[in-house]
Design a protein around this motif. Structure first.
Motif, PDB file in Angstrom:
ATOM      1  N   TYR A   8      -4.726 -14.702  -1.763  1.00  0.00           N
ATOM      2  CA  TYR A   8      -4.322 -13.480  -2.465  1.00  0.00           C
ATOM      3  C   TYR A   8      -5.563 -12.715  -2.952  1.00  0.00           C
ATOM      4  N   ALA A  37      -2.846  -6.898   4.771  1.00  0.00           N
ATOM      5  CA  ALA A  37      -1.441  -7.255   4.573  1.00  0.00           C
ATOM      6  C   ALA A  37      -0.904  -8.065   5.749  1.00  0.00           C
ATOM      7  N   GLN A  41       0.337 -11.985   5.711  1.00  0.00           N
ATOM      8  CA  GLN A  41       1.682 -12.361   6.171  1.00  0.00           C
ATOM      9  C   GLN A  41       1.611 -13.411   7.279  1.00  0.00           C
ATOM     10  N   VAL A  50       4.291 -11.687   2.070  1.00  0.00           N
ATOM     11  CA  VAL A  50       5.039 -10.539   1.562  1.00  0.00           C
ATOM     12  C   VAL A  50       6.317 -10.279   2.343  1.00  0.00           C
ATOM     13  N   TRP A  54       8.131  -5.667   4.150  1.00  0.00           N
ATOM     14  CA  TRP A  54       7.105  -5.006   3.339  1.00  0.00           C
ATOM     15  C   TRP A  54       5.907  -4.602   4.195  1.00  0.00           C
ATOM     16  N   VAL A  55       5.576  -5.397   5.188  1.00  0.00           N
ATOM     17  CA  VAL A  55       4.483  -5.006   6.095  1.00  0.00           C
ATOM     18  C   VAL A  55       4.865  -3.727   6.838  1.00  0.00           C
ATOM     19  N   LEU A  58       4.421  -0.866   4.420  1.00  0.00           N
ATOM     20  CA  LEU A  58       2.994  -0.548   4.286  1.00  0.00           C
ATOM     21  C   LEU A  58       2.475   0.176   5.526  1.00  0.00           C
ATOM     22  N   PHE A 157       1.510  -4.114  -2.422  1.00  0.00           N
ATOM     23  CA  PHE A 157       1.142  -5.442  -1.933  1.00  0.00           C
ATOM     24  C   PHE A 157       0.828  -6.370  -3.100  1.00  0.00           C
ATOM     25  N   LYS A 160       4.114  -7.381  -4.768  1.00  0.00           N
ATOM     26  CA  LYS A 160       5.026  -8.187  -3.949  1.00  0.00           C
ATOM     27  C   LYS A 160       4.434  -9.545  -3.579  1.00  0.00           C
ATOM     28  N   ALA A 161       3.132  -9.625  -3.387  1.00  0.00           N
ATOM     29  CA  ALA A 161       2.514 -10.878  -2.929  1.00  0.00           C
ATOM     30  C   ALA A 161       2.024 -11.745  -4.074  1.00  0.00           C
TER      31      ALA A 161
END
Length: 191
Positions: A8, A37, A41, A50, A54-55, A58, A157, A160-161
């Motif tokens: 992260y 991102a 993932q 994520v 979500w990717v 983004l 990001f 969410k991550a």
């Protein structure tokens, strides 16, 4: 959990460099954020990634940022009187400036391209210069738009991550230890 926090942190650092890349020429800003991102993932897919939804979000923001950058340059030139020839010149100047004089060419390229094309196709120097200034102002607005999109990508990001114990899969439970029954010893058999 340590691995998740380390990943992260590394991805946030890469994304921060990407956000700065929208201001500093020569660093691919939005693609770097998106690459971070996607890498996160792929590595942490089953344990705190994520998610591909979500990717995709983004990616949409990244495409919007790149589109804003080019569109703002063209609209800025158009707003200050450029014809379609000047807008084509601004776009070609932007691309040429990116490769010929990377840091400064991104500012000078659209100006020279818009002004050059307008002047070459019969407009006066004053009107051509006005179109060039419009291209540079549009470029500046495009950078602001791209920066806003990148900061939103970074924040989404990061939110969410965020590594937490609830996102991790349940730890496997070890099987119960079954003790073998005590066998009779030879002494007990003699009694």
């Amino acid at each position: 959990m340590i691995e998740l926090w380390t990943g992260y942190g590394i991805v946030l650092l890469i994304m921060f460099i990407g956000v700065m890349g929208n201001i500093i020429p020569g660093i691919p800003g939005t693609p770097l954020i998106l690459a971070g991102a996607v890498g996160h993932q792929l590595y942490f897919a089953g344990q705190g990634g994520v998610g591909w939804g979500w990717v995709a979000a983004l990616t949409a923001l990244g495409l919007l940022a790149l589109g804003l950058d080019y569109l703002a340059t063209l609209l800025g030139a158009k707003k200050l009187g450029a014809t379609w020839k000047g807008m084509v010149g601004a776009l070609l100047g932007l691309v040429a400036g990116l490769f010929v004089f990377p840091p400064i060419g991104l500012i000078v390229g659209p100006f020279v391209g818009a002004m050059g094309f307008e002047w070459a196709f019969g407009r006066e120097a004053r009107e051509s210069a006005k179109a060039g200034v419009g291209a540079v102002l549009g470029l500046a607005l495009g950078v602001v738009g791209k920066l806003v999109c990148s900061v939103v990508m970074f924040a989404l990001f990061a939110f969410k991550a965020w590594p937490s114990a609830s996102t991790l899969p349940a730890a496997p439970v070890p099987p119960p230890i079954v003790e073998a029954p005590a066998s009779e010893t030879p002494e007990a058999a003699q009694d």
